[in-house]
Design a protein around this motif. Structure first.
Motif, short mmCIF file in Angstrom:
data_model
loop_
_atom_site.label_atom_id
_atom_site.label_comp_id
_atom_site.label_asym_id
_atom_site.label_seq_id
_atom_site.Cartn_x
_atom_site.Cartn_y
_atom_site.Cartn_z
N TYR A 109 11.51 -11.37 -2.52
CA TYR A 109 11.14 -10.80 -1.20
C TYR A 109 9.78 -10.30 -1.06
O TYR A 109 9.26 -10.27 0.06
N TYR A 110 9.04 -10.08 -2.24
CA TYR A 110 7.75 -9.54 -2.07
C TYR A 110 6.63 -10.32 -1.42
O TYR A 110 6.00 -9.53 -0.51
N GLU A 142 7.07 -12.09 1.19
CA GLU A 142 7.41 -12.05 2.63
C GLU A 142 6.99 -10.90 3.12
O GLU A 142 6.30 -10.46 4.23
N LEU A 143 7.45 -9.56 2.41
CA LEU A 143 6.89 -8.34 2.79
C LEU A 143 5.35 -8.26 2.64
O LEU A 143 4.81 -7.54 3.46
N GLY A 182 3.02 -10.47 3.04
CA GLY A 182 2.40 -11.18 4.04
C GLY A 182 2.59 -10.39 5.41
O GLY A 182 1.92 -10.68 6.25
N ALA A 183 3.59 -9.71 5.67
CA ALA A 183 3.84 -9.08 6.80
C ALA A 183 3.12 -7.60 6.82
O ALA A 183 3.37 -7.04 7.93
N GLY A 184 2.37 -7.06 5.84
CA GLY A 184 1.59 -6.02 5.79
C GLY A 184 2.29 -4.91 5.17
O GLY A 184 1.72 -3.90 5.16
N VAL A 185 3.51 -5.05 4.54
CA VAL A 185 4.01 -3.83 3.86
C VAL A 185 3.37 -3.64 2.56
O VAL A 185 2.91 -4.71 1.88
N GLU A 204 -1.34 -8.72 -2.37
CA GLU A 204 -1.02 -9.96 -2.27
C GLU A 204 -1.63 -11.12 -3.19
O GLU A 204 -0.81 -12.02 -3.73
#
Length: 111
Positions: A9-10, A12-13, A15-18, A87
């Motif tokens: 999941y890293y 996606e996370l 990429g979403a700014g997490v 990222e």
């Protein structure tokens, strides 16, 4: 195994700014949170299907500004012992890691 499953999941996370911070050579099992400097929770429960239906995990919640301040102090100390995953670093991981994540992906819903 759970660590490897979560890595799927890293991307996606990130990429979403997490922001993801990882301890080097250690793992913290407790799940903690402080909201608005007043409400805090500490425990072992994950927010997933297994924890919510049958793992008998538990958290304690506090509504107390002093406790929230202490939780934030502990978090700051923990953050000083962690390294942020960027990222760019995530995308540059080796092919063997990407392959392992791909092979393990079908197991994610089970854990």
């Amino acid at each position: 195994m759970a660590d490897w499953l979560s890595r799927g999941y890293y991307g996606e996370l990130l990429g979403a700014g997490v922001r993801i911070f990882r301890f080097d050579g250690a793992m913290v099992h407790a799940k903690t949170s402080t909201i608005d400097g007043r409400w805090s929770t500490v425990g072992t429960a994950n927010i997933d299907r297994l924890s919510m239906t049958g793992n008998y995990e538990i958290n304690v919640e506090f509504i107390d500004a002093a406790m929230a301040a202490e939780m934030e102090r502990i978090y700051a100390s923990d953050l000083g012992n962690a390294v942020e995953l960027t990222e760019a670093e995530w995308e540059a991981r080796g092919a063997h890691r990407k392959f392992t994540e791909l092979v393990l992906a079908p197991l994610r819903p089970l854990l």
